[in-house]
Design a protein around this motif. Structure first.
Motif, PDB file in Angstrom:
ATOM      1  N   ARG A 209      13.614 -13.732  18.490  1.00  0.00           N
ATOM      2  CA  ARG A 209      14.755 -12.151  18.389  1.00  0.00           C
ATOM      3  C   ARG A 209      13.985 -10.729  17.987  1.00  0.00           C
ATOM      4  NH1 ARG A 209      17.287 -16.610  17.219  1.00  0.00           N
ATOM      5  NH2 ARG A 209      19.075 -17.368  18.684  1.00  0.00           N
ATOM      6  N   LEU A 210      14.139  -9.904  18.820  1.00  0.00           N
ATOM      7  CA  LEU A 210      13.483  -8.747  18.455  1.00  0.00           C
ATOM      8  C   LEU A 210      14.837  -7.513  17.579  1.00  0.00           C
ATOM      9  CD1 LEU A 210      11.770  -5.649  18.274  1.00  0.00           C
ATOM     10  CD2 LEU A 210      12.412  -4.408  20.500  1.00  0.00           C
ATOM     11  N   LEU A 211      14.781  -7.187  16.266  1.00  0.00           N
ATOM     12  CA  LEU A 211      15.798  -6.776  15.654  1.00  0.00           C
ATOM     13  C   LEU A 211      16.344  -4.928  15.765  1.00  0.00           C
ATOM     14  CD1 LEU A 211      15.046  -8.927  13.054  1.00  0.00           C
ATOM     15  CD2 LEU A 211      17.025  -9.480  14.418  1.00  0.00           C
ATOM     16  N   LEU A 221      10.308  -4.980  14.289  1.00  0.00           N
ATOM     17  CA  LEU A 221      10.341  -6.036  13.021  1.00  0.00           C
ATOM     18  C   LEU A 221      11.305  -7.152  14.141  1.00  0.00           C
ATOM     19  CD1 LEU A 221      10.372  -5.287  10.580  1.00  0.00           C
ATOM     20  CD2 LEU A 221      10.395  -3.397  11.330  1.00  0.00           C
ATOM     21  N   ILE A 222      10.624  -7.979  14.506  1.00  0.00           N
ATOM     22  CA  ILE A 222      11.001  -9.726  14.809  1.00  0.00           C
ATOM     23  C   ILE A 222      11.620 -10.519  14.261  1.00  0.00           C
ATOM     24  CG2 ILE A 222      10.283 -11.315  16.187  1.00  0.00           C
ATOM     25  CD1 ILE A 222       8.113  -8.847  16.679  1.00  0.00           C
ATOM     26  N   ARG A 223      12.003 -11.206  14.106  1.00  0.00           N
ATOM     27  CA  ARG A 223      12.868 -12.645  13.838  1.00  0.00           C
ATOM     28  C   ARG A 223      12.712 -13.885  14.671  1.00  0.00           C
ATOM     29  NH1 ARG A 223      16.312 -13.208   9.672  1.00  0.00           N
ATOM     30  NH2 ARG A 223      16.952 -10.687  10.150  1.00  0.00           N
ATOM     31  N   SER A 224      11.892 -15.215  13.803  1.00  0.00           N
ATOM     32  CA  SER A 224      11.047 -16.088  15.170  1.00  0.00           C
ATOM     33  C   SER A 224      11.096 -17.048  14.119  1.00  0.00           C
ATOM     34  CB  SER A 224       9.317 -15.741  15.249  1.00  0.00           C
ATOM     35  OG  SER A 224       9.097 -16.670  16.966  1.00  0.00           O
ATOM     36  N   ASP A 225      11.155 -18.887  14.757  1.00  0.00           N
ATOM     37  CA  ASP A 225      10.576 -19.654  14.030  1.00  0.00           C
ATOM     38  C   ASP A 225       9.828 -20.771  14.495  1.00  0.00           C
ATOM     39  OD1 ASP A 225      11.895 -20.511  17.027  1.00  0.00           O
ATOM     40  OD2 ASP A 225      13.167 -21.493  15.931  1.00  0.00           O
ATOM     41  N   ALA A 226       9.024 -19.361  14.919  1.00  0.00           N
ATOM     42  CA  ALA A 226       7.565 -20.081  15.162  1.00  0.00           C
ATOM     43  C   ALA A 226       6.769 -20.467  14.412  1.00  0.00           C
ATOM     44  CB  ALA A 226       6.570 -18.995  16.702  1.00  0.00           C
ATOM     45  N   PRO A 227       6.195 -19.473  13.276  1.00  0.00           N
ATOM     46  CA  PRO A 227       5.569 -20.300  12.291  1.00  0.00           C
ATOM     47  C   PRO A 227       6.098 -21.694  11.101  1.00  0.00           C
ATOM     48  CG  PRO A 227       6.483 -17.917  11.434  1.00  0.00           C
ATOM     49  CD  PRO A 227       7.027 -18.442  13.258  1.00  0.00           C
ATOM     50  N   SER A 228       7.912 -21.473  11.343  1.00  0.00           N
ATOM     51  CA  SER A 228       8.159 -22.471  10.785  1.00  0.00           C
ATOM     52  C   SER A 228       9.363 -23.246  11.494  1.00  0.00           C
ATOM     53  CB  SER A 228       8.734 -22.505   9.262  1.00  0.00           C
ATOM     54  OG  SER A 228       9.286 -20.918   9.525  1.00  0.00           O
ATOM     55  N   ARG A 231      13.276 -22.834  10.988  1.00  0.00           N
ATOM     56  CA  ARG A 231      13.879 -21.688  10.485  1.00  0.00           C
ATOM     57  C   ARG A 231      13.530 -20.553  10.547  1.00  0.00           C
ATOM     58  NH1 ARG A 231      11.931 -23.889   4.357  1.00  0.00           N
ATOM     59  NH2 ARG A 231      13.295 -22.083   3.789  1.00  0.00           N
ATOM     60  N   SER A 232      14.233 -19.668  10.746  1.00  0.00           N
ATOM     61  CA  SER A 232      14.034 -18.292  11.155  1.00  0.00           C
ATOM     62  C   SER A 232      13.278 -17.111  10.344  1.00  0.00           C
ATOM     63  CB  SER A 232      15.318 -17.575  11.837  1.00  0.00           C
ATOM     64  OG  SER A 232      16.007 -18.309  12.701  1.00  0.00           O
ATOM     65  N   ARG A 233      12.399 -16.619  10.654  1.00  0.00           N
ATOM     66  CA  ARG A 233      11.228 -15.644   9.958  1.00  0.00           C
ATOM     67  C   ARG A 233      11.328 -14.697  10.188  1.00  0.00           C
ATOM     68  NH1 ARG A 233       5.703 -18.114   7.650  1.00  0.00           N
ATOM     69  NH2 ARG A 233       5.730 -16.417   6.141  1.00  0.00           N
ATOM     70  N   LEU A 234      11.141 -13.028   9.088  1.00  0.00           N
ATOM     71  CA  LEU A 234      11.084 -12.091   9.690  1.00  0.00           C
ATOM     72  C   LEU A 234       9.362 -11.991  10.089  1.00  0.00           C
ATOM     73  CD1 LEU A 234      13.416  -9.838   7.526  1.00  0.00           C
ATOM     74  CD2 LEU A 234      13.435 -10.207   9.609  1.00  0.00           C
ATOM     75  N   GLY A 235       8.986 -11.280  10.422  1.00  0.00           N
ATOM     76  CA  GLY A 235       7.832 -10.692  10.556  1.00  0.00           C
ATOM     77  C   GLY A 235       7.460  -9.069  11.446  1.00  0.00           C
ATOM     78  N   TRP A 236       6.310  -8.828  11.910  1.00  0.00           N
ATOM     79  CA  TRP A 236       5.751  -7.316  12.418  1.00  0.00           C
ATOM     80  C   TRP A 236       4.912  -7.589  13.139  1.00  0.00           C
ATOM     81  CZ3 TRP A 236       2.042  -3.970  11.722  1.00  0.00           C
ATOM     82  CH2 TRP A 236       1.109  -4.332  10.191  1.00  0.00           C
ATOM     83  N   ARG A 246       2.844 -10.765  11.969  1.00  0.00           N
ATOM     84  CA  ARG A 246       2.242 -11.016  11.156  1.00  0.00           C
ATOM     85  C   ARG A 246       3.754 -11.942  10.119  1.00  0.00           C
ATOM     86  NH1 ARG A 246      -1.437  -6.487  11.719  1.00  0.00           N
ATOM     87  NH2 ARG A 246      -3.076  -7.336  10.572  1.00  0.00           N
ATOM     88  N   PHE A 247       3.939 -12.581   9.937  1.00  0.00           N
ATOM     89  CA  PHE A 247       5.187 -13.447   9.003  1.00  0.00           C
ATOM     90  C   PHE A 247       4.879 -13.191   7.740  1.00  0.00           C
ATOM     91  CE2 PHE A 247       7.503 -14.483  12.836  1.00  0.00           C
ATOM     92  CZ  PHE A 247       7.028 -14.168  14.001  1.00  0.00           C
ATOM     93  N   PRO A 248       4.867 -12.340   6.944  1.00  0.00           N
ATOM     94  CA  PRO A 248       4.709 -11.970   5.484  1.00  0.00           C
ATOM     95  C   PRO A 248       5.484 -13.095   4.329  1.00  0.00           C
ATOM     96  CG  PRO A 248       5.340  -9.907   6.334  1.00  0.00           C
ATOM     97  CD  PRO A 248       5.874 -11.094   7.384  1.00  0.00           C
ATOM     98  N   GLU A 249       5.072 -13.242   3.708  1.00  0.00           N
ATOM     99  CA  GLU A 249       5.769 -14.488   2.757  1.00  0.00           C
ATOM    100  C   GLU A 249       7.204 -13.220   1.975  1.00  0.00           C
ATOM    101  OE1 GLU A 249       6.074 -17.425   2.004  1.00  0.00           O
ATOM    102  OE2 GLU A 249       4.207 -18.197   3.935  1.00  0.00           O
ATOM    103  N   CYS A 250       6.208 -12.341   1.440  1.00  0.00           N
ATOM    104  CA  CYS A 250       7.353 -11.411  -0.061  1.00  0.00           C
ATOM    105  C   CYS A 250       8.608 -11.071   1.655  1.00  0.00           C
ATOM    106  CB  CYS A 250       6.888 -10.540   0.805  1.00  0.00           C
ATOM    107  SG  CYS A 250       6.232  -9.036   1.705  1.00  0.00           S
ATOM    108  N   LEU A 251       9.093 -11.714   2.787  1.00  0.00           N
ATOM    109  CA  LEU A 251      10.705 -11.300   3.359  1.00  0.00           C
ATOM    110  C   LEU A 251      10.849 -12.523   2.793  1.00  0.00           C
ATOM    111  CD1 LEU A 251       9.045  -8.953   6.327  1.00  0.00           C
ATOM    112  CD2 LEU A 251      10.780  -8.246   3.891  1.00  0.00           C
TER     113      LEU A 251
END
Length: 442
Positions: A209-211, A221-228, A231-236, A246-251
């Motif tokens: 999804r595009l946020l 700014l993207i929300r995706s469950d591709a890396p996990s 479980r959705s994660r924020l990426g950019w 990238r899907f930074p751990e800090c987010l």
């Protein structure tokens, strides 16, 4: 200016409640439903003057809680009401001591399961759009700024949510389209009759999804469950770039919901330097996070008292403006300078109108409208039991993010019949699939 992607409003579509107010793309006006006793009424805020001020725009009767309002750049306020099964649209404006209203027309959705809501404010501020989400298709409507009332612009197969503008002209609209049990962001070209093309395709089985998007820098700014998976994660990522997403751990904040709502504009060639405003909801309540892709860490700041949560916008020079309303200050804007761009110390700069009397019958004395490093308050010392900057979660450590997928350079598809007067726009190319085994973490 880049502002928040509006969540669905209660009463119009399932999902979380929308932000506290809607703000024009140029930051000149805002609008919200204000509460007087048990009654709702539209209220317009003027934000581009020496200090903000509010103008109530009440109608002949109170508004329903699900009513939507959105400001235009000329100061009028679009209102969307559900009346007798029809969606009615009007423009409100001050008219002497009362409120003027210009009816624009209605939209009728034949399918009872269809939900219609306003899209985020258009980049030009002169038009307004709505999204009618049905079981089998989604329709984009131009509801203000057209020649003959509401006009259907495009019909997209499938169930679509979201809504993010990708350009300054209000032509390229990104939607999150559900198909085959998965959600992928697509681009709808409103000048080509709703021609649709894919935007995000990180993995075959992922929900992407595009946020938010910033047209100046191309930051996404993207929300995706591709890396996990699951479980959705924020990426950019960067639109039209070969840089990976990238899907930074800090987010990833434990036990907190993190929602980006504004991107700093004007950073033409440095998307990694754009400041991003985050709404963080956790056990401490709601507060503001500020993050830059280049830093890969989140700075946490307390929100001003009465913050219209999820609402705000950046200036090009790195000041986040957060609207708030309290009994003592019914219309205020707090300024927070992004860390790393300080002309003064980072933190909230809350400047309520000078000599504004407290609200009659509110029972409130002078209110402390903000706190944290570099805060400007009403002059009194904070009481010992008030929360402080240290009460919030500590800043997360610097860490690298996972990288997955790629954004490829855009291309331009010429029209089938060349029109010398028609403008061309870059065609976004989808984020291509990349094997998860090739993650880069540096």
């Amino acid at each position: 200016m880049t502002v928040c992607a509006i969540e669905p409003a209660a009463g119009h579509e399932e999902g979380a409640g929308r932000a506290g107010c809607a703000i024009t793309a140029d930051g000149s006006y805002a609008a919200r439903l204000a509460l007087a006793g048990d009654s709702f009424f539209p209220e317009r805020w003027t934000l581009d003057g020496p200090e903000p001020y509010a103008v109530p725009l009440p109608g002949n009767q109170p508004e329903e809680p699900g009513t939507e309002v959105q400001p235009l750049s000329d100061g009028r306020v679009l209102i969307h009401r559900l009346v007798g099964g029809r969606h009615a649209f009007s423009l409100l404006y001050p008219a002497g001591p009362g409120t003027g209203e210009l009816a624009l027309g209605t939209v009728e959705c034949p399918d009872e399961g269809t939900r219609l809501r306003l899209l985020p404010p258009a980049p030009d501020g002169e038009r307004a759009y709505a999204l009618a989400v049905g079981r089998r298709s989604t329709v984009v409507w131009l509801v203000a700024g057209g020649a003959f009332g509401p006009e259907q612009l495009a019909e997209v197969p499938g169930h679509c949510l979201g809504g993010v503008w990708l350009d300054r002209e209000g032509r390229m609209l990104a939607l999150d389209r559900e198909s085959g049990g998965r959600t992928k962001a697509v681009v709808v070209d409103l000048e080509r009759g709703g021609e649709m093309s894919p935007l995000l395709q990180i993995a075959d089985g992922s929900d992407d999804r595009l946020l938010l998007a910033d047209p100046d820098s191309g930051l996404l700014l993207i929300r995706s469950d591709a890396p996990s998976p699951g479980r959705s994660r924020l990426g950019w990522g960067v639109l039209g770039s070969t840089l990976p997403v990238r899907f930074p751990e800090c987010l990833r904040l434990a036990d907190c919901a993190v929602t980006p709502f504004a991107i700093q504009p004007g950073q033409m060639l440095t998307p990694e330097g754009c400041a991003v405003a985050l709404r963080v909801d956790g056990a401490f309540g709601s507060w503001v996070g500020v993050w830059r892709p280049a830093e890969r860490r989140v700075h946490h700041f307390p929100a001003p008292a009465g913050w219209l949560a999820g609402a705000g916008l950046w200036t090009a020079d790195g000041v986040l403006r957060l609207p708030y309303a309290t009994g003592a200050v019914p219309c205020g804007v707090a300024g927070l300078r992004a860390p790393g761009q300080e002309r003064r110390r980072a933190g909230l700069d809350v400047r309520p109108p000078v000599d504004r009397p407290k609200a009659p019958g509110s029972g409130e004395g002078p209110a402390r409208t903000g706190f944290g490093t570099g805060t400007v308050t009403d002059g009194r010392a904070p009481s010992p039991d008030e929360p402080t900057h240290e009460d919030l979660p500590p800043q997360l450590p610097y860490c690298s993010g996972d990288m997955i997928g790629h954004l490829l350079p855009p291309h331009v598809d010429p029209p089938a019949h060349h029109d010398p007067g028609a403008s061309s726009a870059p065609r976004p190319v989808p984020l291509q699939q990349a094997p998860l085994g090739q993650l880069v973490t540096k």
